[in-house]
Design an enzyme around this catalytic site. Structure first.
Site, PDB file in Angstrom:
ATOM      1  N   TYR A  78      40.473  38.799  13.015  1.00 51.19           N
ATOM      2  CA  TYR A  78      39.965  40.497  13.547  1.00 51.19           C
ATOM      3  C   TYR A  78      41.080  41.700  14.641  1.00 51.19           C
ATOM      4  CZ  TYR A  78      36.080  43.401  15.393  1.00 51.19           C
ATOM      5  OH  TYR A  78      35.288  44.911  15.325  1.00 51.19           O
ATOM      6  N   GLU A 115      44.760  47.647   9.136  1.00 48.01           N
ATOM      7  CA  GLU A 115      44.817  49.165   9.537  1.00 48.01           C
ATOM      8  C   GLU A 115      44.477  50.397   9.732  1.00 48.01           C
ATOM      9  OE1 GLU A 115      39.476  48.439   9.854  1.00 48.01           O
ATOM     10  OE2 GLU A 115      39.959  45.864   9.222  1.00 48.01           O
TER      11      GLU A 115
END
Lengths: 240, 309
Positions: free
Chosen positions: A166, A173
């Site tokens: 995660y 990103e």
């Protein structure tokens, strides 16, 4: 976010208990199994593509190009999952699923695809790797759940790898969006300025910055939501 | 011959935990009396109380008479706390004052919105002044209607609604006002013709909307909460009741279409669209409840747009 436990629904059809959720019918289950198998296979293709390209080149730069097409295809295909929730064959929230899928699709198309210059960035490899491993585990988790035969290993992997994957994905990103900023500003990509006859303006550069800021609340909720599910599942003794 | 006074015994249970909250004996006929009696938590003022026959059922109303409910002389009711409540009037006044004030801030080009050289200047396009007058008129009309025209069937709504509603109204007002009053604003392509047509549409629908509000108010005598089917009156603007259940929404849509045409501004078009979607949802709900409540409801009527929607 796990698929409904079909077959284990103990409520007889004439039962009075009104709140017992029936799982998807046989047809829907078959479709979902096929969907999840195809997605697992797709992301495996991407994983293999990455490994092969790395071995061939000897370095991990520019691996994006070797898996660009399957990445776009399978990540965009995930939009179907919104439909699954809307139609009711998957018991998740349409809004939640929508946000998650659209966030991925946005990054794939509106950032990585649209801003050519970031495609060679290492941050892209970072999130692509995180997504790939996550999705292979997730889709196989769903496949096995639907077939009522979930190996403990997969369940364990899903909730354990998440801890690493995660933050890895979020970092990749964010760095990619950040890398795209100067090019967006320079070219005015997807931006509309005044004056114009519709009296409207949009600054994609500012929009991307707002997206980056929104990661703080959005991803913290996601970070917390998932482990909560894990403990809820432990408590209810769900064995899938 | 006087009717015997019937007393009830009432037991109130919590809808979720089923624990007994209070037991009242010698309760007279009207439910309203129960609501004002002491309940365990003093912050549960009457507007927050939902009293029902069934834990998951609909709330009973203040005016409900115990004798007419399916209970024996010992009645069991379930209580649910609706959460902090706020009056409709308060919500309306707050959510409508915001756009009025905010739009004017942009119109007068208060500092920190546009580039400093434009501070406190006025637009050179007369349609911008017209738009400001229309927008301000619209919200002043709404405020006055809230104070003097509307009769509300429910007094309150949940507190969180005020934040949601104000964000919507105030946010959109700022977004629209920013562009209309912008120094680089471009007036409508078809110029005066377009603006004149838009203004006529806007005014027509403002009068129409007001006429409907008055007609709905007159349906209901002061203090009563009776529900009746609205019908056309002598006012031609109400003749639309022949075709539509919620013409107030129809006229509201028309007003904003007029404003969109007048300003030729995409954010205004968005606001009109979002408002239209919401009003359609409300209109369909209202239409459905009219159909359920009245056997003889006119079949020709559509919820919001004649024959179509």
């Amino acid at each position: 976010m796990s698929a409904a436990a079909q077959g284990t629904s103990k409520a007889a059809h004439g039962d009075v208990a009104p709140k017992k959720k029936k799982g998807p019918g046989a047809l829907a289950t078959a479709y979902l199994v096929i969907y999840n198998v195809v997605m697992t296979a797709g992301w495996l293709v991407i994983a293999v593509g990455l490994v092969r390209a790395y071995v061939a080149r000897g370095s991990y730069h520019g691996l994006y190009y070797s898996i660009e097409k399957p990445l776009k295809f399978f990540q965009t295909g995930a939009l179907l999952e919104i439909l699954h929730c809307a139609v009711g064959i998957v018991p998740s929230s349409v809004v939640l699923t929508g946000f998650q899928v659209l966030s991925r699709v946005f990054l794939t198309w509106a950032v990585t695809h649209s801003v050519r210059e970031v495609q060679s960035e290492d941050s892209v490899l970072l999130f692509v790797t995180a997504w790939t491993v996550t999705e292979i585990i997730r889709y196989s988790f769903y496949t096995f759940s639907l077939l009522n035969h979930l190996p403990y290993l997969i369940k364990w992997a899903r909730y354990t790898f998440f801890i690493l994957l995660y933050p890895m994905g979020v970092t990749g990103e964010l760095l990619t969006i950040y890398a795209a900023l100067p090019y967006v500003q320079k070219t005015g990509l997807y931006s509309v300025t005044l004056p114009n006859k519709y009296n409207f303006s949009f600054d994609y550069y500012t929009f991307l910055i707002l997206i980056m800021i929104s990661y703080i609340p959005r991803k913290s909720i996601g970070r917390l939501h998932f482990p909560l599910q894990k403990s809820a599942i432990r408590k209810t003794g769900y064995t899938g | 011959m006087s009717t015997a006074v019937v007393f009830f015994e009432v037991e109130i249970l919590d809808a979720k935990t089923k624990e007994k909250l209070c037991f009242l004996d010698k309760v007279r006929n009207k439910l309203q009396r129960i609501l004002y009696l002491p309940v365990p938590d003093p912050q549960w003022y009457p507007a927050r109380q939902s009293i029902r026959l069934d834990p998951k059922g609909k709330s009973l109303k203040d005016e409900d008479v115990l004798q007419h409910l399916p209970v024996g002389t010992t009645a069991t009711f379930y209580f649910r706390d609706l959460g902090a409540q706020i009056s409709w009037v308060t919500v309306f006044l707050t959510e409508y004052t915001g756009p009025l004030v905010i739009y004017l801030l942009f119109y007068f080009r208060v500092p920190f919105i546009y580039a400093p050289k434009y501070d406190f200047t006025t637009s050179k396009h007369w349609v911008v002044h017209l738009a400001c007058m229309c927008h301000s008129f619209h919200y002043m009309k709404r405020l006055l209607e809230t104070l003097f025209v509307h009769r509300f069937s429910h007094g309150t709504m949940p507190l969180r609604n005020i934040f949601k509603n104000c964000t919507y109204y105030w946010g959109f007002a700022a977004w629209m006002a920013y562009y209309i009053n912008h120094p680089l604003y471009t007036p409508p392509i078809y110029g005066e013709q377009q603006i004149r047509l838009a203004l006529i549409l806007f005014l027509f629908c403002q009068i129409g909307n007001f006429s409907i509000h008055i007609a709905l108010r007159n349906l209901r005598p002061p203090g009563s909460k009776t529900r009746k089917i609205p019908y056309p009156t002598k006012n031609p603007f109400t003749w639309i009741f022949l075709l539509v259940s919620c013409p107030n929404y129809t006229y509201e849509l028309g007003s904003w279409l007029g404003f969109t045409l007048m300003t030729q501004c995409l954010p205004v078009a968005f606001f009109t669209l979002v408002g239209f979607i919401q009003m359609t949802v409300w209109a369909k709900g209202k239409h459905r409840s009219y159909l359920k409540e009245f056997r003889d409801y006119p079949p020709l009527r559509s919820p919001i747009i004649p024959f179509i929607l």
